[in-house]
Write a protein that holds these residues in place. Structure first.
Motif, short mmCIF file in Angstrom:
data_model
loop_
_atom_site.label_atom_id
_atom_site.label_comp_id
_atom_site.label_asym_id
_atom_site.label_seq_id
_atom_site.Cartn_x
_atom_site.Cartn_y
_atom_site.Cartn_z
N VAL A 345 14.65 5.13 57.11
CA VAL A 345 15.63 4.46 57.97
C VAL A 345 16.89 4.13 57.17
N GLY A 346 16.70 3.65 55.94
CA GLY A 346 17.86 3.35 55.09
C GLY A 346 18.66 4.59 54.76
N ALA A 347 17.96 5.70 54.47
CA ALA A 347 18.66 6.95 54.16
C ALA A 347 19.44 7.44 55.37
N GLN A 348 18.85 7.32 56.56
CA GLN A 348 19.55 7.74 57.78
C GLN A 348 20.81 6.91 58.00
N ARG A 349 20.68 5.60 57.82
CA ARG A 349 21.83 4.72 58.03
C ARG A 349 22.96 5.05 57.04
N GLU A 350 22.58 5.25 55.78
CA GLU A 350 23.59 5.53 54.76
C GLU A 350 24.21 6.91 54.99
#
Length: 431
Positions: A345-350
């Protein structure tokens, strides 16, 4: 009024230098005993000339006058009783403009001072000419290198590349050589940021490919990509070792290489479920080390376009990180799966934040815009592929995994192309 600094070195130095100079109307600013503080005295008092008496020439004298010539050059006169021919040659080479052996006389001081001053002026003029010739030679070499960079980057002719340099030189009021050096430096740091950024991406791609092999997804194809990634890391580390400043970046690169040497053996042989976590932990360490190196290169390059290149390069890493986490969430269970989901989820947001930023910036070439559009489409495919593999297992499970693998590689290819375009772009090269 002409000013002088007087020094004496050695026993039996009895010449009335200070008195005779003052009688001539020359101001004696200071008198030094020995040669050890000669340079400091000249720097402190800034005399028009230095005049001294030595009983016997020695290394201390020649080292002092050479240091003086290098740091605070001025005419130097030395009176001595030392007639050694070797010392006379050394005196001329060590910045002494009048080396007078057994020839002191008050009536000779003024012509000797004029002689030393004339020799000093001639010496300075010759050095200036030499610096000018050397600068023009270095400028010419820099222009040729910069033209080569522009010709490769922009696919232009030799004449067109030179015209680009001339235009930039006129607009910036800089010499052609200065503009060329700027392009060379920009290209150097752009390549460094791109190569170090690739190491970040490869750290995540390795684990993704390891997981795909573990899941027996297109085993030969994934193994070939894994082997290629290993070779690329080796090649990038070797190239960065040759091109980066060891005093500035050597410690950071050494950390990258050390982590890589620990990770590399784990990638050999058949993948095992028990090795996934150790491999991923080392890959995360490699990512951290490579990220520090990339950030340091961007900062050292101090050119705003390097930030764009770094962002585009980071998108490569995030694309592989997202795919890796999607696979880990599928293949792991319990706390590990939940942890992978949070990272994904963090990678997608970034990634989406970086993509929006790149799309919002003024771009220098239509190629970059087209590549960004392609990347956006490929990202949608990766998202769809990640969603598909989370469905309950079925007969098409392998096909869904293959779809995610293909989409993540296509997205990576788009951002590899984008990073290369930023690296080559005129905005990057001209700063």
């Amino acid at each position: 009024m002409t000013s002088a600094l007087v020094f004496r070195s050695g026993p039996h130095t009895t010449l009335p230098l200070a008195l005779d100079l003052q009688a001539m109307g020359i101001e004696v600013l200071a008198q030094e005993d020995g040669c050890s503080k000669l340079v400091q005295g000249v720097v402190r008092h800034a005399p028009d000339l230095v005049i001294g008496e030595v009983s016997a020439s020695a290394d201390a004298l020649f080292k002092a006058t050479q240091a003086l010539a290098d740091t605070a050059p001025c005419p130097v006169i030395v009176f001595t009783t030392d007639s050694d021919a070797g010392h006379i040659e050394r005196a001329m080479a060590a910045g002494i403009h009048a080396y007078v052996v057994n020839g002191y006389g008050a009536q000779r001081l003024r012509p000797l001072i004029h002689l030393a001053q004339a020799r000093f002026r001639r010496e300075q003029a010759l050095q200036e000419q030499l610096r000018d010739v050397s600068q023009r030679f270095e400028d010419r070499k820099a222009v040729e290198r910069a033209k080569g960079i522009l010709m490769r980057a922009r696919q232009v002719s030799d004449d067109d590349a030179f015209q680009i340099l001339r235009t930039a030189s006129m607009h910036s009021n800089q010499r052609l050589g200065q503009v060329s050096q700027h392009i060379i430096q920009s290209a150097h740091f752009a390549e460094g940021v791109n190569r170090a950024g690739q190491l970040r991406m490869l750290s995540q791609r390795l684990v993704k490919l390891y997981l795909l092999r573990l899941a027996e997804v297109q085993t030969r194809q994934q193994q070939a990509l894994l082997d290629d990634s290993i070779l690329r890391i080796d090649a990038n580390i070797a190239l960065l070792g040759k091109t980066l400043s060891a005093p500035t970046f050597g410690d950071l690169l050494a950390q990258v290489e050390g982590t890589w040497q620990r990770l590399k053996p784990s990638l050999k042989g058949k993948p095992a479920a028990a090795q996934v976590l150790p491999v991923d932990e080392l890959a995360e360490r490699l990512l951290h080390d490579a990220d520090r190196l990339t950030a340091s290169l961007e900062s050292a390059g101090s050119a705003p376009p390097l930030k764009l290149l770094n962002i585009a390069g980071r998108q490569r890493m995030l694309s592989q990180r997202f795919a890796k986490c999607a696979l880990m969430e599928l293949l792991e269970s319990g706390a590990r799966a939940r942890g992978s989901d949070a990272v994904m989820v963090g990678a997608q947001r970034e990634f989406e934040s970086g993509l929006a930023l790149l799309n919002s910036l003024p771009l220098s070439t239509p190629e970059i815009r087209r590549t960004l559009d392609t990347a956006a489409l490929e990202w949608d495919k990766v998202l769809a592929g990640a969603a598909h593999i989370q469905r309950p297992a079925g007969r098409d499970r392998l096909l869904r995994l293959e779809g995610l693998a293909a989409a993540s590689e296509s997205l990576l290819e788009a951002f590899e192309q984008l990073s290369a375009e930023y690296e080559r772009s005129m905005q990057m090269l001209m700063g």
